[in-house]
Design an enzyme around this catalytic site. Sequence first.
Site, PDB file in Angstrom:
ATOM      1  N   GLU A 228       0.878  -1.170   0.000  1.00 23.80           N
ATOM      2  CA  GLU A 228       0.000   0.000   0.000  1.00 23.80           C
ATOM      3  C   GLU A 228       0.913   1.217   0.000  1.00 23.80           C
ATOM      4  OE1 GLU A 228      -2.204   2.540   3.183  1.00 23.80           O
ATOM      5  OE2 GLU A 228      -2.872   0.462   3.303  1.00 23.80           O
ATOM      6  N   CYS A 265      -3.466   7.079   5.613  1.00 18.18           N
ATOM      7  CA  CYS A 265      -3.323   6.767   4.184  1.00 18.18           C
ATOM      8  C   CYS A 265      -4.593   7.116   3.416  1.00 18.18           C
ATOM      9  CB  CYS A 265      -2.982   5.293   3.991  1.00 18.18           C
ATOM     10  SG  CYS A 265      -4.039   4.161   4.909  1.00 18.18           S
ATOM     11  N   GLU A 356       0.845  13.066  -3.523  1.00 18.93           N
ATOM     12  CA  GLU A 356       0.394  13.056  -2.131  1.00 18.93           C
ATOM     13  C   GLU A 356       1.258  13.968  -1.269  1.00 18.93           C
ATOM     14  OE1 GLU A 356      -0.505   9.855   1.471  1.00 18.93           O
ATOM     15  OE2 GLU A 356       0.958   9.357  -0.081  1.00 18.93           O
TER      16      GLU A 356
END
Length: 495
Positions: A228, A265, A356
């Site tokens: 991930e 996340c 991000e």
Amino acid sequence: MNVSKEELDNLVEKAQEAFLIIKNLPLARRIAFMRTVADEIEALGPELIETGQAESHLPEARLIGEKGRTIFQWRSYADAVERGDSLDASIDTANAERTPPKPDLRKTSVPLGPVAVFGASNFPFAFSTAGGDTASAIAAGCPVIVKAHEGHPKTSGIMADAISRAVVKSGMPEGTFAHVYSSGYETGQQLVSHPLVKAVGFTGSYRGGKALVDLANERAEPIPVFAEMGSVNPLFLLPKKLVSAPQELAKQYAGSLTLGVGQFCTNPGLVIGIAGDELNKFIEALKEEIVKIAPGSMLNEKIAAGYAESREKVIGQSGVEVLAVSATEAGQGQGLPTVASVAGVELLVNPALLHEVFGPFALIVQCKDASEVLAVTEKLEGQLTISLFATNEDLAAHEEIVSLVQTKCGRILFNNFPTGVEVAKSMHHGGPFPSSSNGAYTSVGADAIKRFVRPLSFQNWPDAFLPDELKNANPLNIWRTVNNEKTKGAVGDQL
């Protein structure tokens, strides 16, 4: 203390020895072990929470809740093994009268082998040493070697000791679980490259996850890496939804954005809407909220520095305007809540705006119309989550957008914020690349176990020598697919 190459080789070899034992043990032994791990973690006293606070700067209430989640993961995954969920047992009985004769075929899922797990920084309990990757790999029947995250080594050690005690109490083989420390990359590289390691679990940055994927693919025998790797988790504000209570929506969004200093996340760091009076009302309300939210201490200095660097990189891009920051100055190691804005046309030509920013940062993308929203959606990379704030009328009026976002994420939310990830079978915590390395699998919920198994079919085998889940009598009393029907019943004498 860093583990040496020789010590690591020895641990992996012991894990392989344990694997050859575990795969032949009754499922009940594995289930009992997992429940003992849960009991050991539950019995841990204040030291665990106090150590976690000292190493991660996370508040007591958050860590108490995360401890409970970790315990629940072990117990719920044990329950899933008991139900036979991850075995996916299926039986197609023989038919000698058919031309050509049909053989007896029975399929189950078997463990891959030793698994390397890399602890995550932002969840020192639930995604680290005793977290979901470890629990699901053990549930699959795979021994685990955990590389402790350098951000919370003492916390990892406490959790590792709890698992190790459960190994002894449950009579599991010595190599069932191992825990190693390393301050560099060499140990992780050695683990992923070791020929006896058969899979990898990772939660962290894109850079780290992609490096492990590449390394695993360079092996003589490539292995799966379930990584991930981060997500901006876009949130769409459709027009008619904004008409009602934009101020309340802004308040809720500010809370989600800054929850845990934005270190989730699933942090919703990108807002997409159509420019106009209604979006302006939301923005004005959001600015008022952000100003009131004080900076918080981030997990460690490295992450805080990374946030500051990523934030500056985005707000330095062409067309980006800072709308609001916290009225309280950020101290050393703290994340400054920030909201910025950019026109949709700027984002369409600048991929850097989609990167991000791990922390309490939001970029609002103001599109001129629905067509530009659709164009921005097309530019999105794979995401863990996408949230649509809309009315039913909005959904009907924007079918193309609704359809397209479903190709971009692993979980799509309706009028909900994504920062809660429920541990449940129907949860999918993963998404198209680059949010994860393999969007077909989840790292949360009982289906996470399926990452660490492979199918194995038995053809025309004597019943007495079949695994229990495939025997005629169904001694495990699990649901199976028999001749295309779900049943817990026994198979008749077909041979």
